[in-house]
Design a protein around this motif. Structure first.
Motif, PDB file in Angstrom:
ATOM      1  N   GLN A 429       0.796  -1.218   0.000  1.00  0.00           N
ATOM      2  CA  GLN A 429       0.000   0.000   0.000  1.00  0.00           C
ATOM      3  C   GLN A 429       0.835   1.278   0.000  1.00  0.00           C
ATOM      4  N   LEU A 430       2.127   1.192   0.319  1.00  0.00           N
ATOM      5  CA  LEU A 430       2.936   2.410   0.414  1.00  0.00           C
ATOM      6  C   LEU A 430       3.075   3.108  -0.934  1.00  0.00           C
ATOM      7  N   LYS A 431       2.899   4.424  -0.902  1.00  0.00           N
ATOM      8  CA  LYS A 431       3.177   5.245  -2.077  1.00  0.00           C
ATOM      9  C   LYS A 431       4.636   5.679  -2.059  1.00  0.00           C
ATOM     10  N   LEU A 432       5.107   6.201  -3.153  1.00  0.00           N
ATOM     11  CA  LEU A 432       6.469   6.723  -3.198  1.00  0.00           C
ATOM     12  C   LEU A 432       6.587   7.927  -2.264  1.00  0.00           C
ATOM     13  N   ALA A 433       7.763   8.068  -1.667  1.00  0.00           N
ATOM     14  CA  ALA A 433       7.993   9.198  -0.759  1.00  0.00           C
ATOM     15  C   ALA A 433       7.811  10.526  -1.480  1.00  0.00           C
ATOM     16  N   SER A 434       8.221  10.562  -2.753  1.00  0.00           N
ATOM     17  CA  SER A 434       8.125  11.809  -3.518  1.00  0.00           C
ATOM     18  C   SER A 434       6.681  12.207  -3.795  1.00  0.00           C
ATOM     19  N   GLU A 435       5.749  11.255  -3.667  1.00  0.00           N
ATOM     20  CA  GLU A 435       4.336  11.537  -3.932  1.00  0.00           C
ATOM     21  C   GLU A 435       3.551  11.719  -2.636  1.00  0.00           C
ATOM     22  N   SER A 436       4.256  11.719  -1.496  1.00  0.00           N
ATOM     23  CA  SER A 436       3.583  11.735  -0.199  1.00  0.00           C
ATOM     24  C   SER A 436       4.005  12.944   0.622  1.00  0.00           C
ATOM     25  N   ALA A 437       3.091  13.451   1.410  1.00  0.00           N
ATOM     26  CA  ALA A 437       3.366  14.632   2.233  1.00  0.00           C
ATOM     27  C   ALA A 437       4.287  14.264   3.394  1.00  0.00           C
ATOM     28  N   VAL A 438       5.320  15.056   3.584  1.00  0.00           N
ATOM     29  CA  VAL A 438       6.194  14.879   4.740  1.00  0.00           C
ATOM     30  C   VAL A 438       5.425  15.299   5.993  1.00  0.00           C
ATOM     31  N   ILE A 439       5.561  14.515   7.067  1.00  0.00           N
ATOM     32  CA  ILE A 439       4.862  14.807   8.319  1.00  0.00           C
ATOM     33  C   ILE A 439       5.887  15.283   9.350  1.00  0.00           C
ATOM     34  N   ASN A 440       5.697  16.473   9.852  1.00  0.00           N
ATOM     35  CA  ASN A 440       6.598  17.020  10.866  1.00  0.00           C
ATOM     36  C   ASN A 440       5.943  16.857  12.238  1.00  0.00           C
ATOM     37  N   TYR A 441       6.452  15.934  13.008  1.00  0.00           N
ATOM     38  CA  TYR A 441       5.875  15.654  14.324  1.00  0.00           C
ATOM     39  C   TYR A 441       6.468  16.576  15.378  1.00  0.00           C
ATOM     40  N   PRO A 442       5.662  17.003  16.338  1.00  0.00           N
ATOM     41  CA  PRO A 442       6.189  17.855  17.415  1.00  0.00           C
ATOM     42  C   PRO A 442       7.165  17.082  18.299  1.00  0.00           C
ATOM     43  N   LYS A 443       8.085  17.800  18.892  1.00  0.00           N
ATOM     44  CA  LYS A 443       9.017  17.164  19.817  1.00  0.00           C
ATOM     45  C   LYS A 443       8.270  16.734  21.076  1.00  0.00           C
TER      46      LYS A 443
END
Length: 549
Positions: A429-443
């Protein structure tokens, strides 16, 4: 190599609910018929319960059958469910409490108990030993033994005292052959021997692939003023977004403790997603943080769970062996419960095995009558009637899928004439990283949310450092040339214990495997997009040491 060998009537792999229920039922039947029976259980954990992780709201149906007097015998089931709160979290700060009529009745918990399944398994082990079962903790089942005709002959326990290159150290002790007329595989979700057997004997032919979720759990000591013993809280929605499904829970146990967790379905598509960090975010939601603030986290763990249900159940028998419980995938995900179903599958297995042995069978046959016992049981009916629960959610999404399940369960008792299937493997099910939104998690704030290494410390995880790595790569180049290049190497994020890291070196990027951190969740074996990682048992007693999860 010449190895020591021991012969039993039945060898059971795994001292979880299904394995121990199998053992107890076998010995009960032997006692009823005044027949000698030699049964042993091998457990890879340092003690029974050390590797058990479950929510858990426990339905006592199978236990009532196995030990009708379990209360008099002191089973550790003290906290009866007193109420169900179910919330739809529609944002990071808002949530709607759902009325009972809008919730599938499978989610209601009248008559159930909030429990530590680690402690329940310790109690079941005591009952088994009183009945004459031999239990060997610290002995992982490393390989399946086969007879000349291809039938299962037993198991080989793992060697002890090998260095990282597989060479014998001074402390070397070879594994033992444990041979049996019948071998029961009760390893839990994604057991590596069960996986081998399902493939070898084509047990899943014509079935939907198994599907999985990664379940997190923490135990917190909380302010007594906030504690409501017996309250069960379930949530859907936030923080899981953009097609990622799953749900959260918070159970008020005894002694001012709560069990809090999040299940993230492993069919998610964004390779930047970190299930661990989603769980850390979850605890900040006001509906959850209201109980945790001012409390202290005392335990952490994570474990994959099989959630494919009826459509993904393999044939459970093969010549000389049987796969039971979560090793086969008997969990009822519509209830978010698998302990009572695992126990029942083991009890049915015990009845088939005992009948075969009592009739003079010397083993090695396919227990064909097990399939009929299964079909005639409440276990089959329960799993069949909830067969569409997961596929409906995947096919229609949380809102429409949830509405279908409420209609199907509450008004038609699971008997609507539809059969939805989900035939795509989770790792596909994984999409390519280049087609997926980067998720910035809080510290992490180190009050409600924490980092991975601090969390792993609370799991009491330990492995002998000088031993072969138990996380096997089929191709050592794949993590960089494919997984990193295409998917930003998701192992860095899907692993809940910080086992996998990408290290930049002068020669280029390199995958580092911190096997010492492994908490035996099996997620890497499931979610790796190239199926390049195989989890096998490490040296005995290695892994987490959960006190009461």
């Amino acid at each position: 190599m010449e190895r020591e060998s021991m012969d039993f009537d039945v060898v059971i792999v795994g001292a979880g609910p299904s394995g121990l229920a199998t053992a107890c039922r076998l010995m009960q039947l032997a006692k009823e018929k005044d027949q000698e029976l030699m049964v042993c259980v091998v457990e890879k954990g340092s003690e029974v319960g050390a590797h058990i992780l479950s929510g858990a709201v426990f339905e006592p149906r199978a236990l009532n059958e196995l030990f009708p007097d379990w209360q008099e015998k002191g089973a550790p089931l003290k906290t009866k469910v007193t109420g169900d709160d179910i919330y739809l979290l529609n944002s990071e700060s808002n949530g709607i409490k759902l009325p009972n009529f809008s919730v599938p009745k499978t989610m209601h918990n009248e008559g159930n108990y909030i429990a530590s399944m680690g402690n329940v398994c310790r109690w079941l082990a005591e009952q088994a030993e009183e009945l004459g079962v031999e239990i060997f903790p610290g002995f992982p089942a490393h390989e399946v033994l086969y007879n000349d005709d291809g039938s299962v002959a037993g198991i080989l326990t793992g060697d002890m005292g090998l260095d990282v290159n597989g060479k014998e150290k001074d402390s070397y002790v070879p594994g033992m052959e444990l041979r049996a007329k019948y071998t029961v595989f009760a390893e839990g979700c994604r057991g590596h021997l069960g996986k081998e057997l399902i493939s070898k004997f084509n047990l899943d032919e014509g079935k939907s692939p198994q599907h999985y979720g990664l379940g997190f759990k923490e135990i917190w000591d909380i302010d007594p003023a906030k504690h409501q013993e017996g309250l069960v809280v379930h949530t859907a929605g936030w923080p899981l977004e953009q097609g990622t499904t799953g749900g959260g829970y918070l159970y008020h146990a005894e002694n001012n403790q709560v069990f809090v967790g999040l299940i993230v379905d492993l069919n998610y598509s964004n390779p930047h997603l970190s299930p661990f960090d989603e769980f850390q975010r979850y605890k900040h939601h006001p509906k959850i943080s209201q109980y945790l603030e001012g409390g202290k986290r005392v335990s952490y763990g994570a474990r994959a769970m099989a959630k494919g249900g009826f459509n993904s159940l393999p044939k459970m028998t093969m010549p000389g062996g049987i796969v039971v419980g979560c090793d086969a995938g008997t969990i009822n995900f519509a209830k978010i419960k698998g302990n009572h179903t695992a126990m029942k599958s083991g009890m049915l297995a015990a009845e088939s095995i005992f009948q075969a042995i009592a009739s003079g069978d010397e083993g090695g046959k396919d227990l064909a009558d097990y399939t009929e016992r299964f079909k005639d049981s409440w276990l089959y009916e329960e799993l069949y009637n909830t067969r569409n629960f997961g596929p409906a959610m995947h096919k229609f999404g949380m809102t429409l899928g949830g509405a279908y399940n409420t209609l199907d369960q509450n008004f038609f008792n699971g008997k609507l004439p539809f059969n939805f299937k989900d035939d795509t493997h989770d790792h596909e099910q994984l999409k390519l990283a280049s087609e997926s939104a980067v998720i910035n998690y809080p510290k992490p704030d180190n009050k409600l949310s924490f980092d991975k290494l601090t969390s792993v410390f609370l799991s009491n995880t330990n492995h002998e450092e000088e031993q072969p790595c138990h996380l096997k790569l089929a191709d050592t180049d794949v993590p960089i040339t494919i997984n990193l290049a295409k998917y930003a190497e998701p192992a860095q994020r899907y692993c809940p214990a910080g086992v996998y890291e990408i290290e930049a070196t002068e020669q280029g990027d390199k995958l580092v495997i911190n096997a010492q951190n492994c908490i035996h969740c099996k997620t890497c074996d499931i979610k790796d997009p190239t199926q390049n990682i195989t989890w096998v048992t490490p040296e005995g007693t290695g892994g987490p040491n959960y006190p009461n999860m």
